[in-house]
Scaffold this active site. Structure first.
Site, PDB file in Angstrom:
ATOM      1  N   GLU A  41       0.843  -1.195   0.000  1.00  0.00           N
ATOM      2  CA  GLU A  41       0.000   0.000   0.000  1.00  0.00           C
ATOM      3  C   GLU A  41       0.880   1.247   0.000  1.00  0.00           C
ATOM      4  OE1 GLU A  41      -3.815   1.644   2.649  1.00  0.00           O
ATOM      5  OE2 GLU A  41      -2.589  -0.029   3.364  1.00  0.00           O
ATOM      6  N   LYS A 110      -9.423   2.358  -2.421  1.00  0.00           N
ATOM      7  CA  LYS A 110      -9.681   1.630  -1.177  1.00  0.00           C
ATOM      8  C   LYS A 110     -11.095   1.924  -0.691  1.00  0.00           C
ATOM      9  CE  LYS A 110      -7.402   0.788   3.314  1.00  0.00           C
ATOM     10  NZ  LYS A 110      -6.205   1.142   4.121  1.00  0.00           N
ATOM     11  N   CYS A 165      -5.557  -3.493   1.985  1.00  0.00           N
ATOM     12  CA  CYS A 165      -5.338  -3.583   3.438  1.00  0.00           C
ATOM     13  C   CYS A 165      -6.618  -3.805   4.233  1.00  0.00           C
ATOM     14  CB  CYS A 165      -4.601  -2.330   3.919  1.00  0.00           C
ATOM     15  SG  CYS A 165      -3.852  -2.549   5.561  1.00  0.00           S
TER      16      CYS A 165
END
Length: 655
Positions: A41, A110, A165
């Site tokens: 990330e 995300k 994540c």
């Protein structure tokens, strides 16, 4: 598909340095045959920039770095996934960018932003849930950034998706939707810090998610170089396939790392097709999937793309277990105990149902009858029955060797069961005379007369004594049809029906070392070391076994391997041979080494016999399912006895 998870060295807010590190690992991966590589990330800027993410200069530097990387990759076929902040309209998004041959294939924002504990991403970033489809120009490329799930398709039609994540920690991860929409592999760019106990939880989470979605899962987490002001990042690179860890990086390394493995997409798709729960969850309108709301993006074709299934490629990054039926060494004791418990429970139910405390079985001194005998002993002990109710019958014939005969008698004596010896020689010779069979002609009739005589004795004894004939044949013999029809093929309950030959020896060895007296243990170990044979033709002049099964039908370790992958995943001959070449290449000391010609020979034998011998499996007696492979006509395998093997054998010939 060959994939890699990379952990570069980074400098916080130094995009030029970071993209150079990404370039170095990308070109290394390309040279190793990697098709897709994923970085952590925010790998372009580093994750720990904090309020620097609000600086236009950093955002512009990240864009410039991508422009440079696009130029660097113009002649690279590898697909690279990197993380960086991207301005989309009035939103700043934490994104994954998919790049191949100088082009941006797609941008994935995300969804779930952690804003608790040590994380406060909502201070800088918006979620994909806040996004409307927006057209942007980035690094000279015009594209639309959308909240819709993106699924990328390679030239081989492998489909992959991306989550970032925290997404995988959410109650409903985006990977759920991606997998149900057809993504075979999920890539995760992560920046998860290290805490006591967190690493074990992370591995369990990823294993569970890859298993739940029946997918490959490739995870790359931040490592050395991130700021340690308040957190430490250990550098986790993990590759899973349907719950199984294929490869992982060394944590807390101060050097850049890259782990490479190969994900069997065909295997995953086979698992999904056979899993009715997964299939049902794909229905339009279900909670996890709305109809036609994902976007598919096609990757570019490599300049040199081969599409010939008959040219078998190597598997340098994939360990193929040559003994797929054998439990891992660390689980051996627990697994063996569980297998026996299943066999014992099956036989116990049958005995209590028919109100009998007697069983009859032939004890030859070979592996299969030994395992069946041990199951009977354990069953009687658990039910509280007298072991004398186990009637072990040894029936020496023309091919019985002194070694197996002595072992049979010794084992029955030490286990305390009832022993009966009945020679079949006189009865078989009479039968030869009745049907006009020359006893010097050791053909199939010569052999099968003996097997059927033994079965007749056992059946008639069971009627006389009020017992149950326990079958001794195993799964491997059923697959190959290595049994005499209405001979040893038949019984009243087959306790070994789903135990493959490679596993039989492990189970007997386990009992020898853990569950019997010293004398029985010694006998059991000698039985394990005895060559496998039906003992239907006379021994040599020294009394040694002359008829060895594996010389006739091939090594059982190969046939069990072929059976597992043929049955479980429906692999074609080309795939079976590809896997076998890797599994039996000499790297595993537990099994033999075989060249291409030998593997092809026995694969052809396996397929020919498997098809031709189905008629024996179509009328099998009852028996308990133990593992994931069962050939019971009432259970896992239903096939017409007259199905043609022509196309399978034709492909074998072309390999």
């Amino acid at each position: 598909m060959t994939v890699a998870a990379a952990i570069p060295d980074v400098r916080v807010a130094d995009c030029e340095y970071n993209i150079h590190q990404i370039e170095t690992l990308t070109v290394q991966a390309e040279g190793k045959g990697v098709e897709i590589i994923v970085f952590p990330e925010m790998s372009v800027t580093a994750y720990t920039c904090q309020d620097l993410f609000q600086q236009n200069h950093l955002l512009e530097q990240a864009e410039d770095a991508i422009a440079k990387f696009l130029d660097f990759t113009r002649k690279l076929d590898i697909i690279t996934i990197v993380g960086l902040p991207v301005n989309v309209g009035n939103l700043l998004l934490n994104c994954a960018m998919v790049i191949q041959r100088g082009d941006i294939l797609g941008i994935v924002p995300k969804t779930y932003l952690p804003n608790y504990g040590e994380f406060y991403e909502k201070r800088w970033f918006a979620s994909s849930q806040d996004l409307h489809p927006t057209e942007i120009r980035f690094a000279g490329k015009k594209m639309t950034v959308t909240p819709a799930p993106l699924i990328f398709r390679t030239i081989d039609n492998v489909r992959f998706g991306i989550e970032i994540c925290e997404d995988v920690w959410a109650p409903t991860p985006p990977s759920n939707h991606l997998a149900l929409a057809g993504a075979d592999v999920i890539f995760n760019l992560s920046a998860s810090d290290e805490l006591i106990g967190k690493h074990a939880y992370l591995k369990a989470l990823l294993a569970q998610q890859s298993a739940r979605t029946i997918s490959g899962y490739v995870y790359s987490g931040c490592g050395f170089g991130e700021s340690t002001q308040d957190m430490v990042f250990g550098g986790n690179a993990l590759i899973y396939e349907n719950g199984h860890l294929l490869e992982e990086a060394k944590r807390f390394s101060f050097e850049p790392q890259m782990v490479i493995s190969q994900i069997d997409v065909e295997k995953l798709r086979s698992e999904r097709r056979s899993n009715t729960t997964f299939v049902n969850a794909q229905r339009p309108g279900s909670d996890e999937r709305r109809a036609s709301d994902e976007v598919f993006i096609d990757c570019k074709a490599p300049e040199c793309h081969k599409d010939d299934i008959y040219e078998l490629q190597p598997l340098p990054y994939r360990r193929i277990n040559p003994l797929p039926f054998i439990p891992e060494e660390k689980d051996m004791e627990e697994s063996c105990e569980e297998i026996f418990n299943i066999q014992v429970a099956g036989l116990a139910k049958r005995l209590t149902h028919i109100h009998s405390q007697k069983v009859v079985l032939g004890v030859s001194g070979g592996l299969d009858s030994t395992l069946a005998l041990l199951v009977c002993v354990k069953t009687f002990d658990k039910l509280g029955y007298d072991r004398k109710g186990i009637i072990g019958v040894t029936m020496p014939g023309f091919g019985t060797s002194g070694r197996t005969y002595r072992n049979a008698l010794s084992l029955m004596e030490s286990l305390g069961i009832t022993m009966i010896e009945i020679s079949i020689a006189k009865a078989v010779m009479q039968h030869f005379e009745d049907i006009g069979q020359d006893p010097d002609n050791h053909d199939v009739t010569y052999e099968n007369c003996q097997a059927r005589e033994r079965t007749q004795i056992l059946m008639d004894l069971s009627n006389k004594l009020g017992g149950l004939v326990v079958g001794t044949g195993d799964l491997s013999e059923l697959a190959l049809g290595w049994a005499t029809y209405n001979g040893d093929h038949m019984s009243m309950y087959g306790v070994n029906a789903s135990i493959p030959k490679t596993l039989v020896s492990y189970l007997v060895r386990y009992v020898a070392k853990t569950g019997v007296d010293e004398k029985s243990g010694t006998t059991l170990l000698d039985i394990v070391d005895t060559p496998i044979s039906p003992e239907l033709v006379p021994t040599d002049e020294k009394g040694n076994i002359k008829q060895k099964t594996e010389d006739l039908v091939g090594p059982y370790e190969l046939h069990d391997f072929f059976l597992y992958y043929f049955f479980r995943f429906g692999f074609r001959p080309a795939k079976l041979l590809l896997l076998a070449r890797r599994a039996f290449d000499g790297s595993d000391p537990r099994v033999g080494t075989y060249d291409h010609a030998t593997l092809k020979k026995w694969l052809t034998t396996f397929l020919r016999r498997f098809f031709n011998q189905q008629f024996k499996r179509s009328c099998l007696p009852d028996g308990p399912k133990v593992g994931s492979v069962s050939l019971s006509p009432r259970g896992d395998w239903r096939m017409p006895s007259d199905a043609s093997s022509v196309t399978w054998l034709a492909e074998c010939e072309r390999l």
